[in-house]
Design a protein around this motif. Structure first.
Motif, PDB file in Angstrom:
ATOM      1  N   LEU A  26       0.799  -1.217   0.000  1.00 56.65           N
ATOM      2  CA  LEU A  26       0.000   0.000   0.000  1.00 56.65           C
ATOM      3  C   LEU A  26       0.838   1.277   0.000  1.00 56.65           C
ATOM      4  O   LEU A  26       1.921   1.320   0.596  1.00 56.65           O
ATOM      5  N   ALA A  27       0.304   2.294  -0.670  1.00 56.14           N
ATOM      6  CA  ALA A  27       0.933   3.618  -0.654  1.00 56.14           C
ATOM      7  C   ALA A  27       0.700   4.273   0.713  1.00 56.14           C
ATOM      8  O   ALA A  27      -0.152   3.826   1.488  1.00 56.14           O
ATOM      9  N   ALA A  28       1.463   5.329   0.976  1.00 56.03           N
ATOM     10  CA  ALA A  28       1.269   6.093   2.216  1.00 56.03           C
ATOM     11  C   ALA A  28      -0.146   6.682   2.214  1.00 56.03           C
ATOM     12  O   ALA A  28      -0.663   7.057   1.158  1.00 56.03           O
ATOM     13  N   PRO A  29      -0.759   6.765   3.380  1.00 54.98           N
ATOM     14  CA  PRO A  29      -2.154   7.220   3.458  1.00 54.98           C
ATOM     15  C   PRO A  29      -2.421   8.569   2.786  1.00 54.98           C
ATOM     16  O   PRO A  29      -3.409   8.711   2.059  1.00 54.98           O
ATOM     17  N   ASP A  30      -1.545   9.540   2.996  1.00 56.38           N
ATOM     18  CA  ASP A  30      -1.853  10.867   2.433  1.00 56.38           C
ATOM     19  C   ASP A  30      -1.824  10.841   0.893  1.00 56.38           C
ATOM     20  O   ASP A  30      -2.650  11.466   0.235  1.00 56.38           O
ATOM     21  N   LEU A  31      -0.901  10.036   0.335  1.00 52.24           N
ATOM     22  CA  LEU A  31      -0.885   9.906  -1.128  1.00 52.24           C
ATOM     23  C   LEU A  31      -2.183   9.239  -1.602  1.00 52.24           C
ATOM     24  O   LEU A  31      -2.806   9.641  -2.581  1.00 52.24           O
ATOM     25  N   ALA A  32      -2.605   8.218  -0.847  1.00 49.32           N
ATOM     26  CA  ALA A  32      -3.806   7.471  -1.231  1.00 49.32           C
ATOM     27  C   ALA A  32      -5.033   8.383  -1.213  1.00 49.32           C
ATOM     28  O   ALA A  32      -5.815   8.428  -2.176  1.00 49.32           O
ATOM     29  N   VAL A  33      -5.196   9.143  -0.133  1.00 51.22           N
ATOM     30  CA  VAL A  33      -6.371  10.012  -0.024  1.00 51.22           C
ATOM     31  C   VAL A  33      -6.383  11.052  -1.150  1.00 51.22           C
ATOM     32  O   VAL A  33      -7.400  11.268  -1.798  1.00 51.22           O
ATOM     33  N   ALA A  34      -5.218  11.621  -1.415  1.00 49.47           N
ATOM     34  CA  ALA A  34      -5.137  12.638  -2.485  1.00 49.47           C
ATOM     35  C   ALA A  34      -5.532  12.023  -3.829  1.00 49.47           C
ATOM     36  O   ALA A  34      -6.293  12.620  -4.605  1.00 49.47           O
ATOM     37  N   ALA A  35      -5.052  10.805  -4.082  1.00 48.76           N
ATOM     38  CA  ALA A  35      -5.362  10.147  -5.360  1.00 48.76           C
ATOM     39  C   ALA A  35      -6.864   9.859  -5.461  1.00 48.76           C
ATOM     40  O   ALA A  35      -7.485  10.079  -6.501  1.00 48.76           O
ATOM     41  N   LEU A  36      -7.457   9.394  -4.357  1.00 48.66           N
ATOM     42  CA  LEU A  36      -8.885   9.060  -4.369  1.00 48.66           C
ATOM     43  C   LEU A  36      -9.738  10.310  -4.592  1.00 48.66           C
ATOM     44  O   LEU A  36     -10.729  10.288  -5.330  1.00 48.66           O
ATOM     45  N   LYS A  37      -9.299  11.427  -3.997  1.00 41.96           N
ATOM     46  CA  LYS A  37     -10.022  12.687  -4.214  1.00 41.96           C
ATOM     47  C   LYS A  37      -9.902  13.128  -5.676  1.00 41.96           C
ATOM     48  O   LYS A  37     -10.888  13.580  -6.268  1.00 41.96           O
ATOM     49  N   SER A  38      -8.713  12.952  -6.263  1.00 43.92           N
ATOM     50  CA  SER A  38      -8.528  13.333  -7.668  1.00 43.92           C
ATOM     51  C   SER A  38      -9.409  12.488  -8.581  1.00 43.92           C
ATOM     52  O   SER A  38      -9.987  12.977  -9.551  1.00 43.92           O
ATOM     53  N   ILE A  39      -9.510  11.192  -8.251  1.00 43.80           N
ATOM     54  CA  ILE A  39     -10.354  10.295  -9.049  1.00 43.80           C
ATOM     55  C   ILE A  39     -11.811  10.749  -8.967  1.00 43.80           C
ATOM     56  O   ILE A  39     -12.508  10.861  -9.981  1.00 43.80           O
ATOM     57  N   GLU A  40     -12.263  11.055  -7.745  1.00 46.88           N
ATOM     58  CA  GLU A  40     -13.636  11.525  -7.547  1.00 46.88           C
ATOM     59  C   GLU A  40     -13.897  12.789  -8.369  1.00 46.88           C
ATOM     60  O   GLU A  40     -14.889  12.893  -9.088  1.00 46.88           O
ATOM     61  N   GLU A  41     -12.965  13.725  -8.293  1.00 50.20           N
ATOM     62  CA  GLU A  41     -13.116  15.007  -8.988  1.00 50.20           C
ATOM     63  C   GLU A  41     -13.174  14.817 -10.502  1.00 50.20           C
ATOM     64  O   GLU A  41     -14.034  15.372 -11.180  1.00 50.20           O
ATOM     65  N   ALA A  42     -12.256  13.983 -11.012  1.00 52.97           N
ATOM     66  CA  ALA A  42     -12.192  13.774 -12.465  1.00 52.97           C
ATOM     67  C   ALA A  42     -13.473  13.106 -12.962  1.00 52.97           C
ATOM     68  O   ALA A  42     -14.008  13.455 -14.021  1.00 52.97           O
ATOM     69  N   LEU A  43     -13.990  12.143 -12.197  1.00 53.65           N
ATOM     70  CA  LEU A  43     -15.233  11.469 -12.592  1.00 53.65           C
ATOM     71  C   LEU A  43     -16.394  12.459 -12.573  1.00 53.65           C
ATOM     72  O   LEU A  43     -17.243  12.470 -13.462  1.00 53.65           O
ATOM     73  N   ASP A  44     -16.418  13.328 -11.577  1.00 52.55           N
ATOM     74  CA  ASP A  44     -17.465  14.336 -11.467  1.00 52.55           C
ATOM     75  C   ASP A  44     -17.399  15.268 -12.675  1.00 52.55           C
ATOM     76  O   ASP A  44     -18.397  15.525 -13.341  1.00 52.55           O
ATOM     77  N   LYS A  45     -16.192  15.712 -12.995  1.00 53.84           N
ATOM     78  CA  LYS A  45     -16.021  16.621 -14.135  1.00 53.84           C
ATOM     79  C   LYS A  45     -16.450  15.959 -15.432  1.00 53.84           C
ATOM     80  O   LYS A  45     -16.970  16.601 -16.332  1.00 53.84           O
ATOM     81  N   ALA A  46     -16.274  14.631 -15.478  1.00 51.58           N
ATOM     82  CA  ALA A  46     -16.643  13.904 -16.710  1.00 51.58           C
ATOM     83  C   ALA A  46     -18.147  13.660 -16.768  1.00 51.58           C
ATOM     84  O   ALA A  46     -18.632  12.999 -17.687  1.00 51.58           O
ATOM     85  N   GLY A  47     -18.881  14.136 -15.740  1.00 58.60           N
ATOM     86  CA  GLY A  47     -20.333  14.045 -15.791  1.00 58.60           C
ATOM     87  C   GLY A  47     -20.934  12.864 -15.061  1.00 58.60           C
ATOM     88  O   GLY A  47     -22.147  12.648 -15.108  1.00 58.60           O
ATOM     89  N   HIS A  48     -20.109  12.098 -14.346  1.00 57.64           N
ATOM     90  CA  HIS A  48     -20.649  10.984 -13.573  1.00 57.64           C
ATOM     91  C   HIS A  48     -21.258  11.505 -12.274  1.00 57.64           C
ATOM     92  O   HIS A  48     -20.824  12.540 -11.754  1.00 57.64           O
TER      93      HIS A  48
END
Ligand SMILES: [Mg+2]
Lengths: 152, 152
Positions: free
Chosen positions: A85-107
């Protein structure tokens, strides 16, 4: 990144107890019906090209969403998918970026909180396209963008 | 072997469609309440010591069953937990051995069929001991029992 995508009739969760690395504030409970659940485990090698890993993950989620004609996505951190596993702070940042990108894509996107013990219920549809797993790693050029190696 | 153990309020499944490697005959549907779900992905390195891997898996399941005081186990083949899968016939044989050993140890056991697209519903309890994942590999001596290497 280890990714497990499940096309579900519904997914719901409830945060029960914090771990040492609990994300706070967070949405303590959530439910989506007719949704794609994206169980994600961000891994240590992803640190070498996290933006690229995020982009590949978003692409894989959007691709499956298109195939099963489902616009809703629940991003669900699931460390048990990996033993590196990656370090927690890297993981949380990545998960937030994924959420944001999906939202921007209209999901329509929800994201379960990182670092909490959570109860959850899930119903997998079970049709041939309803489950997909993938290992995603930083692609070559993402890892060493500055040392471009041109082969003749 | 990649193993994911989830302490559930209930687990139910229904076999929907065969894949090329479908196990037949099989129990096409099943449900257990208050059960430990053992999602298993038998991996290619397990072939070097499959009996040892089965024993370690049964031990891990029984250990968690004891900790969460739950006697019921659903053995659920889940290939998506690994990207290095064993051959189907080895996997089915291992899963049957796990089922048998758990039964002999006094657990109430069910086993979802291998090689079917299955719908399933699951409710994870979410207490701190309710989820566990583990990578199990053949232990040294199991792999080369005849070439015992004694170090002084
Ligand atoms: Mg939105």
């Amino acid at each position: 990144m280890r990714l497990l995508l499940i096309h579900s009739d519904f997914i719901e969760y409830e945060a029960k107890k914090k771990t040492k690395i609990a994300e706070d504030p967070c949405s303590p409970s959530g439910r989506l019906e007719e949704a794609l659940v994206a169980f994600c485990a961000v891994e240590s090698p992803d640190a070498d090209g996290i933006d690229d890993v995020v982009n590949q993950t978003v692409a894989a989620i959007s691709e499956m969403a298109g195939k099963v004609e489902c616009n809703r996505v629940m991003v669900y951190p699931y460390a048990h998918l990996s033993s590196d596993l990656a370090a927690p702070d890297l993981a949380v940042a990545a998960l937030k970026s994924i959420e944001e990108a999906l939202d921007k894509a209209g999901h329509e996107v929800k994201r379960a909180p990182f670092g909490w013990y959570k109860s959850f219920s899930l119903s997998c549809k079970g049709h041939p396209l309803s489950e997909l797993s993938r290992s995603i790693t930083p692609s070559e050029d993402a890892v060493k963008p500055e040392k471009k190696h041109i082969e003749h």
